[in-house]
Design a protein around this motif. Sequence first.
Motif, PDB file in Angstrom:
ATOM      1  N   TYR A  35     -15.916  44.659  24.453  1.00 51.87           N
ATOM      2  CA  TYR A  35     -15.689  43.751  25.590  1.00 51.87           C
ATOM      3  C   TYR A  35     -15.060  42.450  25.107  1.00 51.87           C
ATOM      4  N   ILE A  36     -15.539  41.974  23.963  1.00 50.27           N
ATOM      5  CA  ILE A  36     -14.963  40.746  23.369  1.00 50.27           C
ATOM      6  C   ILE A  36     -13.503  41.024  22.976  1.00 50.27           C
ATOM      7  N   ALA A  37     -13.269  42.232  22.378  1.00 49.05           N
ATOM      8  CA  ALA A  37     -11.898  42.605  21.984  1.00 49.05           C
ATOM      9  C   ALA A  37     -10.990  42.679  23.212  1.00 49.05           C
ATOM     10  N   LEU A  38     -11.497  43.280  24.310  1.00 48.58           N
ATOM     11  CA  LEU A  38     -10.716  43.367  25.556  1.00 48.58           C
ATOM     12  C   LEU A  38     -10.346  41.964  26.046  1.00 48.58           C
ATOM     13  N   GLY A  39     -11.325  41.043  25.985  1.00 51.51           N
ATOM     14  CA  GLY A  39     -11.082  39.649  26.388  1.00 51.51           C
ATOM     15  C   GLY A  39      -9.984  39.011  25.553  1.00 51.51           C
ATOM     16  N   VAL A  40     -10.022  39.281  24.236  1.00 52.47           N
ATOM     17  CA  VAL A  40      -9.016  38.697  23.323  1.00 52.47           C
ATOM     18  C   VAL A  40      -7.626  39.269  23.639  1.00 52.47           C
ATOM     19  N   VAL A  41      -7.536  40.614  23.826  1.00 52.19           N
ATOM     20  CA  VAL A  41      -6.246  41.266  24.135  1.00 52.19           C
ATOM     21  C   VAL A  41      -5.693  40.725  25.451  1.00 52.19           C
ATOM     22  N   ALA A  42      -6.574  40.623  26.460  1.00 51.85           N
ATOM     23  CA  ALA A  42      -6.140  40.094  27.767  1.00 51.85           C
ATOM     24  C   ALA A  42      -5.663  38.659  27.618  1.00 51.85           C
ATOM     25  N   TRP A  43      -6.346  37.883  26.772  1.00 56.33           N
ATOM     26  CA  TRP A  43      -5.988  36.470  26.562  1.00 56.33           C
ATOM     27  C   TRP A  43      -4.615  36.357  25.898  1.00 56.33           C
ATOM     28  N   VAL A  44      -4.333  37.290  24.974  1.00 55.46           N
ATOM     29  CA  VAL A  44      -3.034  37.278  24.280  1.00 55.46           C
ATOM     30  C   VAL A  44      -1.908  37.642  25.256  1.00 55.46           C
ATOM     31  N   HIS A  45      -2.130  38.687  26.064  1.00 60.79           N
ATOM     32  CA  HIS A  45      -1.071  39.191  26.959  1.00 60.79           C
ATOM     33  C   HIS A  45      -0.982  38.417  28.270  1.00 60.79           C
ATOM     34  N   GLY A  46      -2.128  37.912  28.751  1.00 65.31           N
ATOM     35  CA  GLY A  46      -2.169  37.304  30.090  1.00 65.31           C
ATOM     36  C   GLY A  46      -1.555  35.919  30.131  1.00 65.31           C
ATOM     37  N   ASP A  47      -1.243  35.495  31.308  1.00 65.60           N
ATOM     38  CA  ASP A  47      -0.659  34.167  31.508  1.00 65.60           C
ATOM     39  C   ASP A  47      -1.119  33.656  32.875  1.00 65.60           C
ATOM     40  N   PRO A  48      -2.209  32.882  32.923  1.00 63.04           N
ATOM     41  CA  PRO A  48      -2.730  32.412  34.218  1.00 63.04           C
ATOM     42  C   PRO A  48      -1.742  31.555  34.995  1.00 63.04           C
ATOM     43  N   ARG A  49      -0.669  31.104  34.316  1.00 60.52           N
ATOM     44  CA  ARG A  49       0.343  30.319  35.050  1.00 60.52           C
ATOM     45  C   ARG A  49       0.932  31.133  36.195  1.00 60.52           C
ATOM     46  N   LYS A  50       0.899  32.472  36.032  1.00 62.69           N
ATOM     47  CA  LYS A  50       1.438  33.339  37.085  1.00 62.69           C
ATOM     48  C   LYS A  50       0.632  33.206  38.370  1.00 62.69           C
ATOM     49  N   VAL A  51      -0.626  32.801  38.223  1.00 69.17           N
ATOM     50  CA  VAL A  51      -1.458  32.568  39.412  1.00 69.17           C
ATOM     51  C   VAL A  51      -1.269  31.137  39.897  1.00 69.17           C
ATOM     52  N   ILE A  52      -1.192  30.207  38.925  1.00 72.61           N
ATOM     53  CA  ILE A  52      -1.139  28.774  39.273  1.00 72.61           C
ATOM     54  C   ILE A  52       0.234  28.401  39.849  1.00 72.61           C
ATOM     55  N   TYR A  53       1.309  28.863  39.172  1.00 71.36           N
ATOM     56  CA  TYR A  53       2.661  28.494  39.615  1.00 71.36           C
ATOM     57  C   TYR A  53       3.284  29.632  40.419  1.00 71.36           C
ATOM     58  N   PRO A  54       4.028  29.312  41.486  1.00 70.21           N
ATOM     59  CA  PRO A  54       4.790  30.365  42.170  1.00 70.21           C
ATOM     60  C   PRO A  54       5.989  30.786  41.306  1.00 70.21           C
ATOM     61  N   THR A  55       6.491  31.990  41.539  1.00 65.09           N
ATOM     62  CA  THR A  55       7.615  32.521  40.766  1.00 65.09           C
ATOM     63  C   THR A  55       8.801  32.741  41.686  1.00 65.09           C
ATOM     64  N   ASP A  56      10.009  32.304  41.242  1.00 63.00           N
ATOM     65  CA  ASP A  56      11.184  32.458  42.103  1.00 63.00           C
ATOM     66  C   ASP A  56      11.798  33.858  41.942  1.00 63.00           C
ATOM     67  N   SER A  57      12.916  34.090  42.625  1.00 67.45           N
ATOM     68  CA  SER A  57      13.531  35.429  42.615  1.00 67.45           C
ATOM     69  C   SER A  57      14.100  35.803  41.253  1.00 67.45           C
ATOM     70  N   TYR A  58      14.162  34.841  40.325  1.00 63.84           N
ATOM     71  CA  TYR A  58      14.687  35.122  38.985  1.00 63.84           C
ATOM     72  C   TYR A  58      13.561  35.290  37.973  1.00 63.84           C
ATOM     73  N   GLY A  59      12.305  35.305  38.476  1.00 64.86           N
ATOM     74  CA  GLY A  59      11.162  35.502  37.585  1.00 64.86           C
ATOM     75  C   GLY A  59      10.795  34.262  36.794  1.00 64.86           C
ATOM     76  N   GLN A  60      11.258  33.081  37.254  1.00 62.42           N
ATOM     77  CA  GLN A  60      10.916  31.836  36.544  1.00 62.42           C
ATOM     78  C   GLN A  60       9.842  31.070  37.322  1.00 62.42           C
ATOM     79  N   PHE A  61       8.989  30.352  36.578  1.00 61.08           N
ATOM     80  CA  PHE A  61       7.932  29.564  37.223  1.00 61.08           C
ATOM     81  C   PHE A  61       8.499  28.288  37.816  1.00 61.08           C
ATOM     82  N   CYS A  62       8.005  27.918  38.998  1.00 61.39           N
ATOM     83  CA  CYS A  62       8.374  26.623  39.582  1.00 61.39           C
ATOM     84  C   CYS A  62       7.496  25.550  38.946  1.00 61.39           C
TER      85      CYS A  62
END
Length: 701
Positions: A35-62
């Motif tokens: 479970y700790i390993a899963l958390g670490v892998v998710a932390w490496v791959h994940g990017d919470p900015r995708k939730v915080i910032y909206p994304t435009d039609s070009y896949g860039q964060f506003c």
Amino acid sequence: GEPRKFDPKFRGPIHNRHCTDVICCVIFIVVILGYIALGVVAWVHGDPRKVIYPTDSYGQFCGQKDTLNENKTILFYFNILKCASPSVLINLQCPTTQLCVSKCPDRFATYIDVQASYRYRPDQWNYFRQFCKPGFNNPRKSVAQVLRDEDCPSMIIPSRPFLKRCFPDFSTKNGVLTVANQTTFKDGRGKTRNVTDLREAANGINNVLDARSVGMKIFEDYAISWYWILIGLFIAMMLSLLFLVLLRFTAGVLFWIFIFGVIGIIGYGIWHCYWEYDHLKGIPGSDLTVYDIGFQTDFKVYLQLRQTWLAFMIILCGVEVIIILMLIFLRNRIRIAIALLKEGSRAIGYIMSTLFYPIITFLLIAICISYWAVTAVFLATSGEPVYKVMANQTLCKFANLTCDPETFNTTNVTKLCPGAQCTFAFYGGESLYHKYIFIFQLANAFVFLWLVNFAIALGQCTLAGAFASYYWAYRKPADIPLWPLFSSFGRAIRYHTGSLAFGALILAVVQLIRVILEYLDHKLKGTQNSFTRFLLCCLKCCFWCLEKFLKFINRNAYIMIAIYGKNFCTSAKEAFFLLMRNVVRVAVLDKVTDFLLFLGKILVAGGVGVLAFFFFTQRIPVFAQEVPVLNYYWVPLLTVIIGSYLVAHGFFSVYAMCVDTLFLCFCEDLERNDGSTAKPYFMSASLHRILGKKKLSPKKA
């Protein structure tokens, strides 16, 4: 009951223990490491900015730093009319071009009008251009081509940012919905449309905006009154403690007052029904039957019939007779239940530290919830941007297929579907990790449920060990060991982690199945036929019952583990058969305990609630000057009432565990000992006296 092998020298919770369910303990530790390993892998791959910032039609964060969009923090929709509801907008899957802008438009304008007047009104063109694709500055391009290629929006409308997205700036004037005091607007394609179309496109946004202002006011109220809320919760804590300590004196009185109150109220009901029945004698129409008059929506019609009052009287007489017969036949068991409740109050009086153990359980569960939530967010945001073909033409065969924005213009899609674009759709991916994200989310949920159930099991076993050491002390309180709670916690962790993990695992599997059933039910809501609905309903009901049963078995198994130190299956079996041999006592004790504790919770929450109500509405003259000025006085009031109920629930859950532990010990005591000098009872004098009337025979009670 069945014959059992007893240790004649048994004197309370066994100290020379060995580890139980070692395999499950090893699996549990491996799963936690995974479970700790899963958390670490998710932390490496994940990017919470995708939730915080909206994304435009070009896949860039506003609003992302060090990019072209650094100062453009808000997402703008070219044609908001294509978005059916805010849920579509928040999921970023609205079928229209989305751009990052620095501020939302503040006026009505259409591309047709602006293009027609760009020579003598360049300021309007420059203003409109900031909502076009970056770098577009060609007013000579034909309107049809601009709208086909979505270089610019066909119209802009006064908007304001909400959740970092531009939404129409709705307001209501004399009950009519307006945007910037207008009720109609041009859609840029030659039509005049009503503002309500926009409202449907951004359905419910106005309510959410209102909710935001209400949210701010509620936040202000909390900021002003937080210490008064804490004082209220402290009073609730003191009241809960007082109720538990006084229960040893008041348990019997409270119960019998309530029972005789119920008997009295039902008796009055019988008399009233008879009076009404007698009073209606001779009145025209009162002798009709319910069958004669059929179904009536006005219930008062039935109250004018003698038959109705006769039926009420018979039902109430039946209930009264059942209650009285139960009291007569179960009186001794009720007395035992009340004696055990008083004994529980006495036990807590000697081991006060147990009352604060729920804080540890609460902290453990809070850690589990936080870790689960963070991991879930990182897993959900660990995809790569996925681009799809967005076509204005409905018949384009390439629509909604994935595409690569780098090579899109060289493909023949643009030739076959003029105006088609390769725009950002959502976050996902094709790699092995991304394919199994759903499985990882399930694993995350499962381990979370397992850990939460383990934290609860650890608390139950710890408390059971502490209270068992009280019961099996021959001379109370002299023989109670030092630090009973701490010793019990140490024993549970050191020897029984495997058994507790095993019990928690069984419960977690059932809970996960329930979660999946709820998810399926939610997904199939619109499509399912009545048979599927019936089947799902049956399955949900069965698993709900199974979970309740398992919680009951686990709780008593943990008590047996705390006393005897055997493995989970043996403890569960012994606990189950011991309870089955005392099934009527179990039922009576359960109901009496539930009733008294529910009464306690209502008294604590109600008492503190009434006090808070008088305080926050400035009805206590002494504190009138101290009361903070609030937007909504119900905010701290509700918080205090719910908080008080939860505080009382925390304390009373310890007490319920105490009573359950003492009850199992009591049943063991009866089966082990016979009250002779060689095998003396360990129970208190009051329990001894109640049984004494039955000649202290271990078989009867």
